[in-house]
Write a protein that holds these residues in place. Structure first.
Motif: not given
Length: 408
Positions: A74-91, A94-105
């Motif tokens: 349902g995300a769109g430019r006029y009605e975006p979905k808001i997610l909370r970024c919990i970590e940054k992972v480079y090439t 290895v991620p140290t956290r799991a993505v839960g509802p409403g989260e992103c990495i």
């Protein structure tokens, strides 16, 4: 031992000569294990299989944000979905956290996907909330597995990566590197003894005496052998005596093939024909080609022996026409297919009927300009870009006629 001139009275067509040569060109059965870095152009003997999955983990296929796909529906430019970024992972991380509802990495291309995430949103389809960098506005939905490289999507553990007989090219080297191979089992390359004959031959760098010339054929033949899958083994120049030539053949029998230049023509001192007849068998002596008529082929103790004319252009021309196909069959390489360009002939060529002629040309201003001078002149080849073939029944090729130039 006194000899007399022995003219070549009978010649065989080129196709018959090639048939005899190729029938004797048995593929090498020896194998060897070599470093991957040295494997380009070699032929696989033992099919390698993967011990790991490639890639060995699910990975992001784009720079962006690893998400749960359902959180973007349902995300769109006029009605975006808001997610909370919990970590940054480079090439390489290895991620140290799991993505839960409403989260992103935040994730880089090639980095392992975190647990809980099943898709990647491209960074171009996101915005950061002003004043709240940890809040990511998702502007378009993604579906499960979108922009995710799946584990083993390229190669699965246990999979055969290459097959016996495959020629290793840059992409196949890459496949071997991908499975972590340090070495590869390949067929050994045929070893070709090169023997220059004649009292007049001198190695480059040495002073020339009266009537002497530098050894050209040793270098041109070595180049052809290396270019077509063989290993040149250069023997010392043999003098024109029965004993010296016989000793040279004994040394050459340690290799797969003997190729000699000179000593296959009609002169009184061309003694190698006598030695070859004594030590083995002569299958043909004389081919209906120009240049290169005085060519001999036989066997000694089961080993093929190919005798080239001493004249540099004749020797090199026959190296392309006869030696290269033989080498490629022994090395298990595919038939060589030179690049061909069709252009008009710049000026008329008069050929010798009854002999298949290879006529060197250079390409200039969109035309094929004849470059052949004489069989003894190496510049007939070095100043040419390729050659045209004139069949034995053709005596004239007129200026302006379209010809197929096979490029060197």
């Amino acid at each position: 031992m006194k000899t007399t001139m022995r003219p070549i009275r009978d010649t065989i067509p080129l196709d018959e000569a090639l048939t005899l040569i190729l029938d004797a060109a048995l593929p090498v059965t020896r194998t060897e294990r070599i470093p991957l870095a040295d494997a380009l152009g070699r032929v696989v003997a033992t099919p390698p299989s993967a011990a790991i999955d490639v890639p060995p983990f699910d990975r992001a296929a784009m720079d962006g944000f690893a998400v749960r796909a359902e959180d973007t529906f349902g995300a769109g430019r006029y009605e975006p979905k808001i997610l909370r970024c919990i970590e940054k992972v480079y090439t390489g991380q290895v991620p140290t956290r799991a993505v839960g509802p409403g989260e992103c990495i935040e994730i880089a291309t090639g980095a392992p996907m975190p647990a809980g995430a099943d898709a990647t949103v491209m960074v171009e389809e996101t915005e950061r909330t002003p004043g709240a960098d940890h809040e990511i506005r998702i502007l378009t939905p993604v579906y499960p597995r979108q922009h995710v490289g799946r584990r083993a999507a390229d190669i699965a553990a246990g999979q055969t990566v290459l097959h016996e007989g495959d020629v290793i090219n840059p992409s196949r080297m890459g496949a071997l590197a991908a499975i972590g191979a340090l070495e590869v089992d390949v067929y050994a390359q045929p070893r070709i003894a090169i023997l220059s004959t004649g009292n007049e031959i001198v190695a480059p760098g040495q002073p020339l005496g009266p009537g002497q010339i530098y050894d050209i054929n040793r270098f041109t033949l070595s180049s052809i052998i290396s270019a077509h899958g063989g290993v040149p083994v250069v023997l010392p120049t043999a003098q024109d005596t029965i004993e010296a030539l016989s000793d040279a053949i004994d040394t050459a029998l340690a290799e797969d093939v003997l190729v000699f230049s000179g000593g296959s023509s009609v002169g009184e001192r061309d003694l190698i024909m006598d030695v070859l007849a004594r030590r083995g068998e002569v299958l043909f002596h004389g081919v209906a080609v120009k240049p290169g008529k005085p060519t001999v082929f036989g066997r000694v103790e089961g080993k093929p022996v190919l005798g080239m004319p001493g004249y540099p252009t004749s020797c090199l021309s026959n190296g392309y026409m006869m030696l290269a196909p033989m080498l490629r069959r022994m090395a298990r390489l595919p038939e060589h297919r030179p690049q061909i360009v069709r252009v008009p002939l710049a000026r008329r060529i008069v050929s010798t009927t009854g002999r298949h002629q290879f006529y060197t040309v250079r390409i200039a201003e969109g035309s094929a300009v004849p470059a052949f001078k004489a069989s003894g002149d190496i510049t007939s080849m070095s100043q040419a870009d390729g050659y045209i073939e004139i069949p034995s029944h053709v005596d004239i090729v007129d200026a302006g006629e379209l010809v197929d130039v096979k490029l060197f």
